[in-house]
Design a protein around this motif. Sequence first.
Motif, PDB file in Angstrom:
ATOM      1  N   GLN A  90       0.818  -1.214   0.000  1.00 30.46           N
ATOM      2  CA  GLN A  90       0.000   0.000   0.000  1.00 30.46           C
ATOM      3  C   GLN A  90       0.852   1.265   0.000  1.00 30.46           C
ATOM      4  OE1 GLN A  90      -3.362   0.142  -0.367  1.00 30.46           O
ATOM      5  NE2 GLN A  90      -3.143  -2.050  -0.771  1.00 30.46           N
ATOM      6  N   HIS A  91       2.166   1.114  -0.077  1.00 28.30           N
ATOM      7  CA  HIS A  91       3.089   2.240  -0.255  1.00 28.30           C
ATOM      8  C   HIS A  91       2.950   3.242   0.897  1.00 28.30           C
ATOM      9  CE1 HIS A  91       6.091   4.035  -2.720  1.00 28.30           C
ATOM     10  NE2 HIS A  91       5.389   5.105  -3.054  1.00 28.30           N
ATOM     11  N   LEU A  92       3.073   2.701   2.146  1.00 25.62           N
ATOM     12  CA  LEU A  92       2.911   3.518   3.340  1.00 25.62           C
ATOM     13  C   LEU A  92       4.222   3.660   4.097  1.00 25.62           C
ATOM     14  CD1 LEU A  92      -0.437   2.007   4.593  1.00 25.62           C
ATOM     15  CD2 LEU A  92      -0.129   4.363   3.844  1.00 25.62           C
ATOM     16  N   THR A  93       4.342   4.730   4.850  1.00 25.06           N
ATOM     17  CA  THR A  93       5.488   4.920   5.733  1.00 25.06           C
ATOM     18  C   THR A  93       5.064   5.694   6.963  1.00 25.06           C
ATOM     19  OG1 THR A  93       7.832   5.497   5.830  1.00 25.06           O
ATOM     20  CG2 THR A  93       6.352   7.106   4.792  1.00 25.06           C
ATOM     21  N   ASP A  94       5.966   5.738   7.949  1.00 24.60           N
ATOM     22  CA  ASP A  94       5.704   6.381   9.236  1.00 24.60           C
ATOM     23  C   ASP A  94       4.405   5.866   9.837  1.00 24.60           C
ATOM     24  OD1 ASP A  94       8.069   7.757   9.223  1.00 24.60           O
ATOM     25  OD2 ASP A  94       7.224   9.566   8.342  1.00 24.60           O
ATOM     26  N   VAL A  95       4.284   4.527   9.806  1.00 22.24           N
ATOM     27  CA  VAL A  95       3.087   3.833  10.280  1.00 22.24           C
ATOM     28  C   VAL A  95       3.513   2.609  11.080  1.00 22.24           C
ATOM     29  CG1 VAL A  95       1.050   2.507   9.589  1.00 22.24           C
ATOM     30  CG2 VAL A  95       1.644   4.595   8.358  1.00 22.24           C
ATOM     31  N   VAL A  96       2.815   2.341  12.184  1.00 18.81           N
ATOM     32  CA  VAL A  96       2.994   1.093  12.921  1.00 18.81           C
ATOM     33  C   VAL A  96       1.668   0.350  12.948  1.00 18.81           C
ATOM     34  CG1 VAL A  96       2.590   2.254  15.144  1.00 18.81           C
ATOM     35  CG2 VAL A  96       3.743   0.023  15.079  1.00 18.81           C
ATOM     36  N   ALA A  97       1.731  -0.948  12.707  1.00 21.67           N
ATOM     37  CA  ALA A  97       0.550  -1.811  12.752  1.00 21.67           C
ATOM     38  C   ALA A  97       0.734  -2.830  13.870  1.00 21.67           C
ATOM     39  CB  ALA A  97       0.348  -2.520  11.423  1.00 21.67           C
ATOM     40  N   VAL A  98      -0.255  -2.937  14.738  1.00 25.57           N
ATOM     41  CA  VAL A  98      -0.255  -3.946  15.799  1.00 25.57           C
ATOM     42  C   VAL A  98      -1.523  -4.779  15.640  1.00 25.57           C
ATOM     43  CG1 VAL A  98      -0.046  -4.383  18.270  1.00 25.57           C
ATOM     44  CG2 VAL A  98       0.844  -2.236  17.313  1.00 25.57           C
ATOM     45  N   VAL A  99      -1.350  -6.075  15.532  1.00 25.46           N
ATOM     46  CA  VAL A  99      -2.517  -6.960  15.480  1.00 25.46           C
ATOM     47  C   VAL A  99      -2.492  -7.844  16.717  1.00 25.46           C
ATOM     48  CG1 VAL A  99      -3.741  -8.776  14.247  1.00 25.46           C
ATOM     49  CG2 VAL A  99      -2.636  -6.935  12.961  1.00 25.46           C
ATOM     50  N   THR A 100      -3.513  -7.679  17.540  1.00 30.33           N
ATOM     51  CA  THR A 100      -3.669  -8.447  18.766  1.00 30.33           C
ATOM     52  C   THR A 100      -4.557  -9.650  18.483  1.00 30.33           C
ATOM     53  OG1 THR A 100      -3.439  -6.485  20.156  1.00 30.33           O
ATOM     54  CG2 THR A 100      -4.599  -8.375  21.114  1.00 30.33           C
ATOM     55  N   ARG A 101      -4.105 -10.827  18.918  1.00 28.25           N
ATOM     56  CA  ARG A 101      -4.897 -12.034  18.667  1.00 28.25           C
ATOM     57  C   ARG A 101      -5.378 -12.636  19.979  1.00 28.25           C
ATOM     58  NH1 ARG A 101      -2.939 -18.009  16.568  1.00 28.25           N
ATOM     59  NH2 ARG A 101      -5.029 -18.899  16.275  1.00 28.25           N
ATOM     60  N   TYR A 102      -6.688 -12.855  20.031  1.00 27.59           N
ATOM     61  CA  TYR A 102      -7.287 -13.655  21.096  1.00 27.59           C
ATOM     62  C   TYR A 102      -7.591 -15.031  20.508  1.00 27.59           C
ATOM     63  CZ  TYR A 102      -7.956  -9.575  24.117  1.00 27.59           C
ATOM     64  OH  TYR A 102      -7.761  -8.477  24.924  1.00 27.59           O
ATOM     65  N   PHE A 103      -6.907 -16.049  20.993  1.00 26.65           N
ATOM     66  CA  PHE A 103      -7.005 -17.389  20.438  1.00 26.65           C
ATOM     67  C   PHE A 103      -8.398 -17.961  20.693  1.00 26.65           C
ATOM     68  CE2 PHE A 103      -5.959 -22.064  20.913  1.00 26.65           C
ATOM     69  CZ  PHE A 103      -5.829 -22.280  19.548  1.00 26.65           C
ATOM     70  N   GLY A 104      -8.976 -18.538  19.632  1.00 28.34           N
ATOM     71  CA  GLY A 104     -10.331 -19.058  19.726  1.00 28.34           C
ATOM     72  C   GLY A 104     -10.428 -20.551  19.935  1.00 28.34           C
ATOM     73  N   GLY A 105      -9.292 -21.214  20.112  1.00 30.85           N
ATOM     74  CA  GLY A 105      -9.319 -22.639  20.388  1.00 30.85           C
ATOM     75  C   GLY A 105      -9.185 -23.532  19.176  1.00 30.85           C
ATOM     76  N   VAL A 106      -9.139 -22.930  17.980  1.00 31.72           N
ATOM     77  CA  VAL A 106      -8.997 -23.718  16.748  1.00 31.72           C
ATOM     78  C   VAL A 106      -7.691 -23.319  16.074  1.00 31.72           C
ATOM     79  CG1 VAL A 106      -9.992 -24.272  14.491  1.00 31.72           C
ATOM     80  CG2 VAL A 106     -11.497 -23.826  16.451  1.00 31.72           C
ATOM     81  N   LEU A 107      -6.820 -24.258  15.819  1.00 29.66           N
ATOM     82  CA  LEU A 107      -5.557 -23.970  15.148  1.00 29.66           C
ATOM     83  C   LEU A 107      -5.824 -23.589  13.693  1.00 29.66           C
ATOM     84  CD1 LEU A 107      -3.334 -26.876  16.537  1.00 29.66           C
ATOM     85  CD2 LEU A 107      -3.363 -24.485  17.254  1.00 29.66           C
ATOM     86  N   LEU A 108      -5.149 -22.529  13.225  1.00 29.20           N
ATOM     87  CA  LEU A 108      -5.374 -22.036  11.864  1.00 29.20           C
ATOM     88  C   LEU A 108      -4.326 -22.534  10.877  1.00 29.20           C
ATOM     89  CD1 LEU A 108      -6.349 -18.317  12.601  1.00 29.20           C
ATOM     90  CD2 LEU A 108      -7.814 -20.339  12.484  1.00 29.20           C
ATOM     91  N   GLY A 109      -3.224 -23.046  11.358  1.00 23.94           N
ATOM     92  CA  GLY A 109      -2.148 -23.445  10.457  1.00 23.94           C
ATOM     93  C   GLY A 109      -1.384 -22.234   9.956  1.00 23.94           C
ATOM     94  N   ALA A 110      -0.189 -22.483   9.410  1.00 24.13           N
ATOM     95  CA  ALA A 110       0.654 -21.372   8.965  1.00 24.13           C
ATOM     96  C   ALA A 110      -0.041 -20.526   7.903  1.00 24.13           C
ATOM     97  CB  ALA A 110       1.984 -21.910   8.432  1.00 24.13           C
ATOM     98  N   GLY A 111      -0.632 -21.174   6.910  1.00 20.28           N
ATOM     99  CA  GLY A 111      -1.300 -20.429   5.846  1.00 20.28           C
ATOM    100  C   GLY A 111      -2.473 -19.619   6.362  1.00 20.28           C
ATOM    101  N   GLY A 112      -3.217 -20.192   7.283  1.00 18.52           N
ATOM    102  CA  GLY A 112      -4.351 -19.482   7.847  1.00 18.52           C
ATOM    103  C   GLY A 112      -3.930 -18.266   8.651  1.00 18.52           C
ATOM    104  N   LEU A 113      -2.819 -18.386   9.374  1.00 16.46           N
ATOM    105  CA  LEU A 113      -2.311 -17.244  10.138  1.00 16.46           C
ATOM    106  C   LEU A 113      -1.850 -16.129   9.214  1.00 16.46           C
ATOM    107  CD1 LEU A 113      -0.310 -19.057  12.955  1.00 16.46           C
ATOM    108  CD2 LEU A 113      -2.429 -17.766  13.216  1.00 16.46           C
ATOM    109  N   VAL A 114      -1.119 -16.482   8.174  1.00 14.90           N
ATOM    110  CA  VAL A 114      -0.661 -15.476   7.209  1.00 14.90           C
ATOM    111  C   VAL A 114      -1.850 -14.716   6.634  1.00 14.90           C
ATOM    112  CG1 VAL A 114       0.391 -15.149   4.941  1.00 14.90           C
ATOM    113  CG2 VAL A 114       1.488 -16.652   6.611  1.00 14.90           C
TER     114      VAL A 114
END
Length: 221
Positions: A90-114
Amino acid sequence: MSSPLPRTLATAVDHELVVKKSRFLAHLAPATTEAAADAVVAAVRKQHWDARHHCVAMVRGTHADAQRSSDDGEPSGTAGVPMLEVLRQQHLTDVVAVVTRYFGGVLLGAGGLVRAYSAAVAGALEEAASRHVILERRAVREVWVDAPHADAGRVDHSLRDWSAAHGAVVGDPEYAEVARLRLLVPPTELDRLDADLAAATAGRLAAQVGAERIVDVPPAD
């Protein structure tokens, strides 16, 4: 022609994504320094102290040349780097992204997490676009015109009209022995300013060009 400068955010945005009962809370905020970015991350960690992961991606610098990311306990390469890639795309700068995860009990696998971490950041950016808080960045030159006080009002009015037609920004004037009228002018318009100012003042006044500056502006409609 040089490439356009990366864009940035005017204010923070949030977006929530739920994937197989796991909640992904994306928080994007402007941050021009590493300390500012770290403060955003610390605030999110404090707010969501009971979450399992707080994954981070940040891009800084005029040309987006400072970048880092963190998976914060997720499998390597499944969170921070995908988040960072969305910011890059998206051609952005001077930006921080934080994604907080609350685990729901189901494993998503590597591809699902990405996919989930990428989609959380992309969703926050869609929210930013809908709120018109993504700003374009432009390089401009500081310019000033020294005018006798008797002519200052007329010249100031002329420069304001000129600026509105040529993508320039009028600054605050200074009044001393002469009136110093200030502008921020796109580099491509400097020659036009010289010609138009000479025509408007019968060659009596000339613009002086100073340093380059980077300014944030709303995108054109």
